[in-house]
Design a protein around this motif. Structure first.
Motif, PDB file in Angstrom:
ATOM      1  N   LYS A 159       6.929  -3.742  -3.390  1.00  0.00           N
ATOM      2  CA  LYS A 159       6.231  -2.540  -2.973  1.00  0.00           C
ATOM      3  C   LYS A 159       5.206  -2.900  -1.899  1.00  0.00           C
ATOM      4  O   LYS A 159       4.452  -3.863  -2.060  1.00  0.00           O
ATOM      5  CB  LYS A 159       5.517  -1.877  -4.149  1.00  0.00           C
ATOM      6  CG  LYS A 159       6.440  -1.446  -5.293  1.00  0.00           C
ATOM      7  CD  LYS A 159       7.318  -0.285  -4.892  1.00  0.00           C
ATOM      8  CE  LYS A 159       8.128   0.216  -6.081  1.00  0.00           C
ATOM      9  NZ  LYS A 159       8.974   1.381  -5.723  1.00  0.00           N
ATOM     10  N   ARG A 161       1.843  -2.887  -0.234  1.00  0.00           N
ATOM     11  CA  ARG A 161       0.531  -2.630  -0.811  1.00  0.00           C
ATOM     12  C   ARG A 161      -0.584  -2.615   0.228  1.00  0.00           C
ATOM     13  O   ARG A 161      -1.671  -2.090  -0.037  1.00  0.00           O
ATOM     14  CB  ARG A 161       0.217  -3.668  -1.885  1.00  0.00           C
ATOM     15  CG  ARG A 161       1.214  -3.709  -3.026  1.00  0.00           C
ATOM     16  CD  ARG A 161       1.396  -2.341  -3.667  1.00  0.00           C
ATOM     17  NE  ARG A 161       0.195  -1.846  -4.301  1.00  0.00           N
ATOM     18  CZ  ARG A 161      -0.125  -2.055  -5.567  1.00  0.00           C
ATOM     19  NH1 ARG A 161       0.690  -2.751  -6.345  1.00  0.00           N
ATOM     20  NH2 ARG A 161      -1.233  -1.557  -6.077  1.00  0.00           N
ATOM     21  N   ASP A 178      -0.978   2.245  -3.339  1.00  0.00           N
ATOM     22  CA  ASP A 178      -0.737   2.036  -4.761  1.00  0.00           C
ATOM     23  C   ASP A 178       0.717   1.626  -4.987  1.00  0.00           C
ATOM     24  O   ASP A 178       1.481   1.442  -4.037  1.00  0.00           O
ATOM     25  CB  ASP A 178      -1.103   3.288  -5.557  1.00  0.00           C
ATOM     26  CG  ASP A 178      -0.267   4.507  -5.159  1.00  0.00           C
ATOM     27  OD1 ASP A 178       0.797   4.340  -4.521  1.00  0.00           O
ATOM     28  OD2 ASP A 178      -0.688   5.639  -5.482  1.00  0.00           O
ATOM     29  N   ALA A 179       1.097   1.467  -6.242  1.00  0.00           N
ATOM     30  CA  ALA A 179       2.444   1.005  -6.568  1.00  0.00           C
ATOM     31  C   ALA A 179       3.524   1.997  -6.168  1.00  0.00           C
ATOM     32  O   ALA A 179       4.700   1.641  -6.071  1.00  0.00           O
ATOM     33  CB  ALA A 179       2.542   0.703  -8.061  1.00  0.00           C
ATOM     34  N   GLN A 180       3.142   3.263  -5.947  1.00  0.00           N
ATOM     35  CA  GLN A 180       4.111   4.286  -5.523  1.00  0.00           C
ATOM     36  C   GLN A 180       4.192   4.404  -4.003  1.00  0.00           C
ATOM     37  O   GLN A 180       4.931   5.245  -3.487  1.00  0.00           O
ATOM     38  CB  GLN A 180       3.745   5.640  -6.125  1.00  0.00           C
ATOM     39  CG  GLN A 180       4.017   5.768  -7.621  1.00  0.00           C
ATOM     40  CD  GLN A 180       3.103   4.925  -8.461  1.00  0.00           C
ATOM     41  OE1 GLN A 180       1.890   4.914  -8.254  1.00  0.00           O
ATOM     42  NE2 GLN A 180       3.668   4.211  -9.426  1.00  0.00           N
ATOM     43  N   GLY A 181       3.435   3.597  -3.303  1.00  0.00           N
ATOM     44  CA  GLY A 181       3.489   3.619  -1.847  1.00  0.00           C
ATOM     45  C   GLY A 181       2.559   4.619  -1.205  1.00  0.00           C
ATOM     46  O   GLY A 181       2.670   4.875  -0.002  1.00  0.00           O
ATOM     47  N   ASN A 182       1.630   5.189  -1.983  1.00  0.00           N
ATOM     48  CA  ASN A 182       0.674   6.148  -1.443  1.00  0.00           C
ATOM     49  C   ASN A 182      -0.594   5.438  -0.984  1.00  0.00           C
ATOM     50  O   ASN A 182      -1.114   4.561  -1.691  1.00  0.00           O
ATOM     51  CB  ASN A 182       0.317   7.197  -2.498  1.00  0.00           C
ATOM     52  CG  ASN A 182       1.523   7.956  -3.011  1.00  0.00           C
ATOM     53  OD1 ASN A 182       2.352   8.413  -2.222  1.00  0.00           O
ATOM     54  ND2 ASN A 182       1.636   8.076  -4.320  1.00  0.00           N
TER      55      ASN A 182
END
Length: 256
Positions: A159, A161, A178-182
């Motif tokens: 991911k 980061r 974040d871990a979701q790519g946001n």
């Protein structure tokens, strides 16, 4: 004719034939064979040029221990490549052209894992890819089509980061994801004003800290709907300034 005269005549004829063969080869300008093998003074194979069973043309340079150290070839897909190997015969660097014509350099560690990849894609974008001990991408450096450079750092779960880039307008920016790519935090400089923007899980700006072009530091705190509920600033002429608002965005208190 004596035996010695016969032998001499045969020698002269052989020499004449050799001369004619040499002349013929010189005129043709080529030698045809399926495989060439070069050996050193001890009879050890040091270079091989030939065609492999699958039809690929290959030239191999071999060290004194019998290990192939340089392999130059072209496969059936018309992809040329050159492979450099270490003293154990393990491939450590490969330079090739992919099927779409893009150049690709791959460097591997002693365990055969790809650690560095450098390429220029068919779209003209150069990319440097650095990998961990498992061969997974961890850092990618490239230049986008619009000319802006970008550095992306990747975690162990593949991911992205952190992103560091310079926008087409020249503004630098660091983004933390974040871990979701946001993007959760962004630090940048826009029109000469440095700014830190911190966001919530929904991507809403909740805290913004900046220094404006006049040199005044400012802090703004917002709710989940993006309404600024608290603002703090220090102006050169007016001094400190603080404003508070209610949940509807109405100003409830300020000083001075």
């Amino acid at each position: 004719m004596t035996a010695e005269e016969q032998i001499q005549a045969m020698r002269e004829e052989i020499n004449a034939m050799r001369s004619r063969i040499d002349e013929l080869e010189h005129v043709r300008g080529e030698i045809r064979a399926l495989r060439f093998v070069l050996v050193d003074a001890q009879g050890k194979t040091r270079a091989v040029l030939g065609v492999s069973p699958d039809g690929s043309s290959v030239m191999s340079l071999i060290d004194a221990q019998g290990n192939s150290r340089v392999i130059l070839g072209a496969d059936l897909d018309k992809r040329p490549s050159i492979v450099l190997s270490d003293a154990n015969g393990e491939s450590r660097a490969t330079l090739m052209l992919t099927i779409d014509g893009s150049p690709l350099l791959v460097m591997t560690d002693a365990h055969g894992k790809s650690r560095v990849m450098l390429t220029v894609g068919s779209d003209g974008i150069p990319v440097l890819d650095m990998r961990d001990f498992q061969g997974d991408p961890r850092l990618v450096l490239g230049v986008k089509i619009d000319g802006s450079p970008m550095l992306v750092m990747i975690d162990a779960f593949q991911k992205a980061r952190a992103e560091l880039k310079v926008k087409p307008d020249g503004a630098p920016m660091l983004g933390l994801l974040d871990a979701q790519g946001n993007i959760q935090a962004a630090l940048g400089v826009s029109e000469g004003a440095p700014m830190l923007d911190m966001k919530d899980a929904q991507g809403k700006s909740r805290a913004v800290l900046m220094v404006d072009t006049d040199g005044a530091p400012m802090l703004a705190l917002s709710d989940a709907q993006g309404r600024t509920l608290a603002a703090l600033a220090v102006y050169i002429d007016e001094g400190a300034w603080l404003a508070l608002s209610d949940a509807k965005g109405n100003l409830t208190w300020r000083t001075p």
